[in-house]
Structures are given as structure tokens and as C-alpha cells.
Write an enzyme that holds these catalytic residues in place. Structure first.
Site, PDB file in Angstrom:
ATOM      1  N   GLN A 152      -1.112  43.728  76.337  1.00 20.82           N
ATOM      2  CA  GLN A 152       0.003  44.645  76.574  1.00 20.82           C
ATOM      3  C   GLN A 152       0.200  44.857  78.070  1.00 20.82           C
ATOM      4  O   GLN A 152      -0.738  45.227  78.771  1.00 20.82           O
ATOM      5  CB  GLN A 152      -0.277  45.991  75.901  1.00 20.82           C
ATOM      6  N   GLY A 153       1.414  44.639  78.556  1.00 21.41           N
ATOM      7  CA  GLY A 153       1.727  44.835  79.968  1.00 21.41           C
ATOM      8  C   GLY A 153       2.651  46.024  80.171  1.00 21.41           C
ATOM      9  O   GLY A 153       3.870  45.850  80.311  1.00 21.41           O
ATOM     10  N   TYR A 154       2.085  47.214  80.170  1.00 17.56           N
ATOM     11  CA  TYR A 154       2.867  48.435  80.346  1.00 17.56           C
ATOM     12  C   TYR A 154       2.559  49.097  81.704  1.00 17.56           C
ATOM     13  O   TYR A 154       3.363  49.078  82.611  1.00 17.56           O
ATOM     14  CB  TYR A 154       2.574  49.418  79.210  1.00 17.56           C
ATOM     15  N   SER A 155       1.364  49.701  81.802  1.00 17.86           N
ATOM     16  CA  SER A 155       1.028  50.506  82.980  1.00 17.86           C
ATOM     17  C   SER A 155       0.975  49.682  84.254  1.00 17.86           C
ATOM     18  O   SER A 155       0.648  48.488  84.246  1.00 17.86           O
ATOM     19  CB  SER A 155      -0.322  51.197  82.772  1.00 17.86           C
ATOM     20  N   GLU A 213       0.790  51.821  68.909  1.00 20.43           N
ATOM     21  CA  GLU A 213      -0.397  51.634  69.745  1.00 20.43           C
ATOM     22  C   GLU A 213      -1.375  52.779  69.546  1.00 20.43           C
ATOM     23  O   GLU A 213      -2.582  52.570  69.403  1.00 20.43           O
ATOM     24  CB  GLU A 213      -0.004  51.561  71.223  1.00 20.43           C
ATOM     25  N   GLU A 225      -4.154  64.842  78.020  1.00 19.48           N
ATOM     26  CA  GLU A 225      -3.343  65.947  78.547  1.00 19.48           C
ATOM     27  C   GLU A 225      -1.866  65.752  78.211  1.00 19.48           C
ATOM     28  O   GLU A 225      -1.163  66.688  77.795  1.00 19.48           O
ATOM     29  CB  GLU A 225      -3.529  66.062  80.064  1.00 19.48           C
TER      30      GLU A 225
END
Length: 392
Positions: free
Chosen positions: A130-133, A248, A376
Site C-alpha cells: 500500500q502506497g499511502y503515507s 484496511e 488519537e
């Protein structure tokens, strides 16, 4: 076919086809089958179990049969899950393709994309990352800066992703890329599928406190991503990303809650049991009982949310609730494993292949509160969108 008949046939099939070794507790990373183009199986039994389940379509039991699934109803899939749990059968395949990309492709993918990728996911023939952050876009994911410039039939992609789990072992990556720079940040993102063997794609493992490196940095340097591998329309990536995130978080919860050594097994391995077979330490026994009850209540809650989603209500913000609670349960489970094993739980290296796994797993469980959205952030979402608390 009635559910009773399906249960009887499923029970008989599992008894005949699930190898004995695949009914033993998962001891660590080496016991998890991730599949992929270059899959390395821990044993012949692990390979056989995957092949048999994939042939039935039961690695993805509710997916349509034309895409490699089992075509089961949600009720039949629940029966299958119960029967697997009855004999302690391991999941035949762990896969970001199953947990995340697959549901997104089923909803947003073209027919060509579904036929190309879904059967390979179901059979464990391809492994996805997965290439998100990004370094500057974590919780505020829409601020991502990896960009793709359209050039004929492909995008030229440049940028960096971080915390890309197992990217160094994956075959393909699904990535959020800014392709429409003149649009508002949420509207300028596209969802691209990129082969990790593409020139210009590279990875660098990030070593964790556990001594292992499941996370990576992933770099794109003039890498080609073909338009045919864009899911949805240009600029639709944020909509797809939000849908995928709910799956996810459910995947993180499932892996955390139901995988790995449990405290009772850990205690028995360390010999800390009385003559009747119970845990010898009454305090530890009480802690395990509380965790077990909380786990069963959580499983019932997940089933209720799933049934409501199947009725068209969607999961929505409740995915954040499940992700947070599942994270806390997994941390408690690993804490109890360490307590059950006593001083043996502190072992870092040894002669046995599983030596050090409890301590490393305990350290690894802390990351559950960060990956897939920090605890959080999840609590903020629950407060605003589930409990509808005032913002001021």
C-alpha cells in the site's frame, strides 16, 4: 442448499483437506503465508493448504466465482469461518490484496482490472503493498506530494511513500498520486496500480525496535504507471482511498485479534499450569478470562457491523471504533503472552526458530496504534461521527 447441509459438507471437507500442521497455533511470522510471484512456503503443508482453499475459492469466500472467489453468501461464509475455527485451521493466505485492494477493485475497478488482478489475489499469486503515507502526509493524507504527470498512455511518477509494509517483498503497489495539481487537494489525487519491477521504483526497509523491518520507504523516480492501471477516473483517488481505509482497518483488526500465539498456549508452553491443566497463576487466569470475554464481545460486534453494512448501511466511522478496540485487544494479548511466559518471554535470540518471537511480537503490537490511522485520530472520528459529541 440449507445452511445445515452446507455446514455438514464444509465440516467434512475441512476435516479431509486441512493438514494437521495447519491446525496448530501460528508461532510467528514464519507461519504466515503471504503468497506472491516469488512465494516461499514454510512447508509443503502450507502450500497444499493454500492450493486447496484457493481451488475452492475459499481464500475469498464471498467474492464472485468469476474472480476466483467462492460465491458464498454472508451466512455461508460465517459458517465456513466457524468450522475453520472449530478445528483451529489457520487462514490459508494473508494478503493486502484481500483485505484492502480487492474490495476497492470490486466496487471501483473496470471489468478488465477485475479479471486481471482479482483471480491472482485469490490464488495467492501476487502480493500487494500500500502506497499511502508520505513523510509529510500521514494523518493529513490529502497533503501528499507524490505526483504523476500524464504522458500519452502512462503517468510519469515521482515521489516517496513511507511505512509501506512489506514493499520490499511485494510484486505490485496501489498508490495515491497527485495527478491533477490545479484542483483542490482532495480532488487532485488518482489511485494507481504500479508493478514493483517497474524501472524507477525502489524500496528501503525501515528497521524497527523489534529488530525486524516489515515497513519500508518506497521511492518513485520517473517511474511509469499506465493509465489502464488507474482505478476509477482521474481525481477520484480520494473517494477510493476512503473506502479502502475502512477495509484496511478491518484487516488490521482481524490480523491482530485472531492471529498469533494466545496467552493460554504460551502459559502451557512455559509449563505454568496446574494438575488440572488450568493456568497456575490465578491473577493471570483472570486476565486471560477477561481478554477472552472481551474478544468474544468484539467478534460479535464486528459481525453485527458487517451485517448492517451488508444491508446497505455501510461501515463508515464505525471502522475507526473497531480499529481502536482491536488495537487495544491485540496489545493486551501480547502483554499477557509476555506475562504467561515469564522470563522466557524476554528471550531475544536462541536455538529455536521461534525464540524471540513473543518479545518481538509484543514490540510490534505497539505499531497497531499508528498504522492505518493513529489511535488519537480514530478516537476523534468516533467522538465526532459515532457519538456525535459537540466540537466545542
Amino acid at each position: 442448499m440449507s445452511l445445515e447441509t452446507f455446514r455438514a459438507e464444509t465440516r467434512a471437507w475441512l476435516e479431509e483437506n486441512c493438514p494437521d500442521a495447519m491446525r496448530e497455533p501460528v508461532r510467528g511470522e514464519q507461519d504466515i503465508c503471504w503468497g506472491g510471484r516469488n512465494a516461499e512456503f514454510a512447508s509443503d503443508d502450507q502450500r497444499i493448504w493454500l492450493e486447496r482453499m484457493a481451488e475452492k475459492g475459499w481464500t475469498v469466500p464471498t467474492w464472485p466465482t468469476e474472480y476466483g472467489g467462492g460465491g458464498l453468501s454472508k451466512e455461508e461464509a460465517f459458517v465456513l469461518k466457524e468450522e475453520m475455527k472449530r478445528i483451529n485451521a489457520r487462514s490459508p493466505l494473508a494478503s493486502f490484496g484481500i483485505w484492502m485492494l480487492g474490495p476497492a477493485l470490486l466496487k471501483f475497478g473496470s471489468e478488465e482490472q477485475k479479471k486481471e488482478h482479482l483471480p491472482k489475489i485469490a490464488r495467492g499469486e501476487i502480493r500487494w503493498a500500500q502506497g499511502y503515507s508520505e513523510p509529510g502526509a500521514g494523518s493529513d493524507l490529502a497533503s501528499l506530494r507524490t505526483k504523476g504527470v500524464l504522458d500519452g498512455d502512462h503517468y510519469v511518477v515521482n515521489g516517496q511513500k513511507v511505512w509501506t509494509s512489506y514493499a520490499d517483498k511485494s510484486d505490485w503497489i496501489f498508490a495515491l498520486v497527485r495527478t491533477e495539481p490545479d484542483k483542490p487537494k482532495h480532488e487532485g489525487i488518482s489511485f494507481l496500480l504500479i508493478d514493483m519491477d517497474t524501472p524507477g521504483v525502489s524500496t528501503k526497509p525501515i528497521k524497527l525496535i523489534s529488530g525486524k523491518s516489515p515497513f519500508c520507504e518506497t521511492f518513485f523516480d520517473d517511474a511509469k504507471a499506465y493509465v489502464k492501471n488507474r482505478v476509477g477516473e482521474a481525481g477520484q483517488g480520494w473517494t477510493i482511498a476512503k473506502y479502502l481505509l475502512s477495509h484496511e482497518r478491518a484487516g488490521i483488526v482481524s490480523e491482530a485479534q485472531f492471529g498469533g500465539l494466545n496467552p493460554v498456549t504460551a502459559a502451557h508452553q512455559s509449563g505454568e499450569a496446574d494438575e488440572s491443566g488450568r493456568l497456575a497463576d490465578p491473577i493471570l487466569r483472570g486476565d486471560v478470562a477477561r481478554l477472552t470475554i472481551d474478544g468474544l464481545a468484539f467478534e460479535a460486534t464486528m459481525q453485527r457491523v458487517k451485517e448492517e453494512a451488508d444491508q446497505g448501511e455501510g461501515v463508515g466511522a464505525r471502522a475507526s471504533m473497531l480499529k481502536y478496540i482491536g488495537t487495544e485487544l491485540n496489545k493486551r494479548k501480547n502483554e499477557l503472552n509476555m506475562s504467561a511466559l515469564g522470563s522466557d518471554g524476554l528471550l531475544w535470540e536462541g536455538e529455536n526458530e521461534t525464540d524471540g518471537d513473543p518479545a518481538r511480537s509484543w514490540l510490534r503490537s505497539r505499531a497497531n496504534s499508528i498504522e492505518g490511522g493513529t489511535s488519537e485520530i480514530q478516537l476523534n472520528i468516533v467522538a465526532k461521527r459515532v457519538l456525535e459529541l459537540p466540537t466545542e
